[in-house]
Scaffold this active site. Structure first.
Site, PDB file in Angstrom:
ATOM      1  N   HIS A 169       1.308  -1.109   0.922  1.00  0.00           N
ATOM      2  CA  HIS A 169       0.040  -0.440   0.135  1.00  0.00           C
ATOM      3  C   HIS A 169       1.339   0.912   0.253  1.00  0.00           C
ATOM      4  O   HIS A 169       1.889   0.682   0.565  1.00  0.00           O
ATOM      5  CB  HIS A 169      -1.312   0.019   0.883  1.00  0.00           C
TER       6      HIS A 169
HETATM    7  P1  TYD Z   1      -2.156  -2.902   7.859  1.00  0.00           P
HETATM    8  O1  TYD Z   1      -2.785  -1.604   8.081  1.00  0.00           O
HETATM    9  O2  TYD Z   1      -3.401  -3.593   7.147  1.00  0.00           O
HETATM   10  O3  TYD Z   1      -1.412  -4.132   7.421  1.00  0.00           O
HETATM   11  P2  TYD Z   1      -0.530  -4.377   6.225  1.00  0.00           P
HETATM   12  O4  TYD Z   1      -0.722  -3.413   5.246  1.00  0.00           O
HETATM   13  O5  TYD Z   1       0.866  -4.561   6.767  1.00  0.00           O
HETATM   14  O6  TYD Z   1      -0.339  -6.500   6.063  1.00  0.00           O
HETATM   15  O7  TYD Z   1      -3.040  -3.203   8.651  1.00  0.00           O
HETATM   16  C1  TYD Z   1      -3.701  -4.693   9.611  1.00  0.00           C
HETATM   17  C2  TYD Z   1      -5.242  -4.742  10.172  1.00  0.00           C
HETATM   18  O8  TYD Z   1      -4.668  -4.271  12.059  1.00  0.00           O
HETATM   19  C3  TYD Z   1      -6.067  -3.347   9.917  1.00  0.00           C
HETATM   20  O9  TYD Z   1      -7.385  -4.462  10.482  1.00  0.00           O
HETATM   21  C4  TYD Z   1      -5.312  -2.477  10.805  1.00  0.00           C
HETATM   22  C5  TYD Z   1      -5.382  -2.959  12.000  1.00  0.00           C
HETATM   23  N1  TYD Z   1      -4.077  -1.026  12.552  1.00  0.00           N
HETATM   24  C6  TYD Z   1      -4.523  -0.684  13.678  1.00  0.00           C
HETATM   25  O10 TYD Z   1      -5.837  -1.038  14.170  1.00  0.00           O
HETATM   26  N2  TYD Z   1      -4.197  -0.112  13.378  1.00  0.00           N
HETATM   27  C7  TYD Z   1      -2.527   0.790  13.141  1.00  0.00           C
HETATM   28  O11 TYD Z   1      -1.632   1.208  14.216  1.00  0.00           O
HETATM   29  C8  TYD Z   1      -2.302  -0.386  11.806  1.00  0.00           C
HETATM   30  C9  TYD Z   1      -1.015   0.570  11.462  1.00  0.00           C
HETATM   31  C10 TYD Z   1      -3.360  -1.545  11.475  1.00  0.00           C
END
Ligand code: TYD
Length: 139
Positions: free
Chosen positions: A54
């Site tokens: 992303h």
């Molecule tokens: P995401 O940013 O999609 O992870 P990645 O792209 O690294 O695989 O986040 C995964 C999950 O965690 C999503 O449900 C949102 C949650 N999240 C939070 O609640 N707070 C945060 O600060 C972050 C980074 C993620």
């Protein structure tokens, strides 16, 4: 000015070595070029797994491998660059509007992220084609 992968930089962090181990303190505005509003860490990531995929509209981040190793591939829609992170005393600064993939996690690896803003799902671009369109329209 539009940011590119050349604005993604490895930042040396202080390492204080003591007989009992090492300490790395990080101050917002001093070691990273933004005020730190949030810290989070990725852990229990299966060995070899990938994360990320992303870009952020407004968020700046510093990514540190505090345990183990992983690669970060940054992409500005025109050029890609791969960074291998495997030390707790340097981190990768990622500015706004850079697509990133975190790859090749070593098992037991821990990735610390310092961020310039609280979590906001509306700040994410999760579709690569939308990212490319946004990059082209900002030129
Ligand atoms: P995401 O940013 O999609 O992870 P990645 O792209 O690294 O695989 O986040 C995964 C999950 O965690 C999503 O449900 C949102 C949650 N999240 C939070 O609640 N707070 C945060 O600060 C972050 C980074 C993620």
């Amino acid at each position: 000015m539009t940011v590119t992968v050349h604005d993604c930089k490895l930042i040396d962090l202080p390492k204080i070595s003591t007989r009992k181990g090492a300490i790395t303190p990080i101050y917002g505005g001093e070691h990273v070029p933004f005020e730190i509003k949030r810290a989070y860490y990725l852990y229990d990531v299966p060995g070899g797994a990938s994360r990320g995929g992303h870009a952020h509209l407004h968020l700046q981040q510093l990514v540190v491998s505090v345990m183990g190793a992983f690669d970060v591939v940054v992409d500005d829609g025109h050029e890609k660059k791969r960074f291998h992170l495997d030390r707790a005393y340097y981190g990768l600064y990622i500015p706004i509007m850079i697509w990133r993939e975190l790859e090749n996690f070593s098992s037991g690896g821990i990735c610390l992220v310092l961020a310039s803003a609280p979590y906001d799902p509306d700040d994410y671009i999760r579709d690569y084609d939308v990212f490319l369109t946004a990059r082209r329209s900002s030129k």
